[in-house]
Design a protein around this motif. Sequence first.
Motif, mmCIF file in Angstrom:
data_model
loop_
_atom_site.group_PDB
_atom_site.id
_atom_site.type_symbol
_atom_site.label_atom_id
_atom_site.label_comp_id
_atom_site.label_asym_id
_atom_site.label_seq_id
_atom_site.Cartn_x
_atom_site.Cartn_y
_atom_site.Cartn_z
ATOM 1 N N ARG A 152 43.662 3.101 -4.174
ATOM 2 C CA ARG A 152 43.508 4.540 -4.405
ATOM 3 C C ARG A 152 42.467 4.753 -5.499
ATOM 4 O O ARG A 152 42.501 4.096 -6.538
ATOM 5 N N PHE A 153 41.557 5.692 -5.246
ATOM 6 C CA PHE A 153 40.408 5.886 -6.121
ATOM 7 C C PHE A 153 40.387 7.281 -6.719
ATOM 8 O O PHE A 153 40.633 8.273 -6.026
ATOM 9 N N LEU A 154 40.075 7.336 -7.992
ATOM 10 C CA LEU A 154 39.687 8.573 -8.655
ATOM 11 C C LEU A 154 38.193 8.442 -8.929
ATOM 12 O O LEU A 154 37.762 7.559 -9.674
ATOM 13 N N PRO A 167 39.172 5.876 1.954
ATOM 14 C CA PRO A 167 40.032 6.895 2.565
ATOM 15 C C PRO A 167 40.981 7.581 1.587
ATOM 16 O O PRO A 167 41.319 8.755 1.763
ATOM 17 N N HIS A 168 41.407 6.865 0.559
ATOM 18 C CA HIS A 168 42.314 7.447 -0.431
ATOM 19 C C HIS A 168 41.521 7.719 -1.712
ATOM 20 O O HIS A 168 41.521 6.923 -2.655
ATOM 21 N N THR A 169 40.828 8.858 -1.720
ATOM 22 C CA THR A 169 39.940 9.193 -2.824
ATOM 23 C C THR A 169 40.195 10.602 -3.321
ATOM 24 O O THR A 169 40.266 11.540 -2.532
ATOM 25 N N GLU A 170 40.335 10.740 -4.627
ATOM 26 C CA GLU A 170 40.376 12.043 -5.283
ATOM 27 C C GLU A 170 39.098 12.189 -6.094
ATOM 28 O O GLU A 170 38.717 11.284 -6.831
ATOM 29 N N VAL A 171 38.416 13.325 -5.926
ATOM 30 C CA VAL A 171 37.132 13.550 -6.580
ATOM 31 C C VAL A 171 37.312 14.471 -7.780
ATOM 32 O O VAL A 171 37.945 15.523 -7.676
ATOM 33 N N LEU A 172 36.746 14.054 -8.903
ATOM 34 C CA LEU A 172 36.767 14.846 -10.123
ATOM 35 C C LEU A 172 35.327 15.143 -10.509
ATOM 36 O O LEU A 172 34.559 14.240 -10.830
#
Length: 248
Positions: A152-154, A167-172
């Motif tokens: 999981r990526f931020l 596929p499991h990415t949250e963008v900041l």
Amino acid sequence: MSPRHILILGGTTEARELATALTTHPGVRVTTSLAGRVSRPGAVEGEVRIGGFGGAEGLADWLRAEQVDAVVDATHPFAESITANAARAATATGVPTVVLRRPGWRPGPADRWHEVASLDEAAALLPSLGHRVFLTTGRLGLAAFAHLADLRFLVRSVDPPEPPMPPHTEVLLARGPFTVTDETALLREHRIDVLVTKDSGGAATSAKLTAARHLTLPVVVVRRPPPPAGTQAVPDVAGALERLGLSP
């Protein structure tokens, strides 16, 4: 007598500081070129142009047409193609070039750094280091991590990143500088267990490294590409001004 024309290949804090310093010198015309990859670049003193030149040949043509007397390559340390084109254009035109690069980061005794040569090497190393990744390598190059479906990526960048991405990415979306307190809180909030960054150097984004050290997190650091053969960099604006024969 025509003013001395200096072209800054910009996009960094140092480039903006140099443009400001040069505009205080009488008889100097300053043009800063920005690639246009960031939608909200900071304010820059002097003339500004946006967009590429069309490779080394296009840059050489522009240097001749605009009667440029010196070039300062103050681009990001990872802007390999721009730096290479600038070196080739300088050779073709005989225009002297100064490379301005802030010093890279150096690990301390308590740091858990894993240095790699590329984003692909960083991606290969990640599964052995953690599951929740804070990725701060910019909006380009996320394809190197797109196959890591179990992690999981931020992802933090100034502008929205370009696909493909994991596929499991949250963008900041955020722009530095960042404080150690804020970075520590961010790492804890997202339960980050590994940080990935490029060795961009500078103070604006170094707080994440301090936060990772305090939390004893592993850090994957992508090393800078080597400079073109025959080039020597100066570390700061004062050094660039000295190379240009101007006082700080």
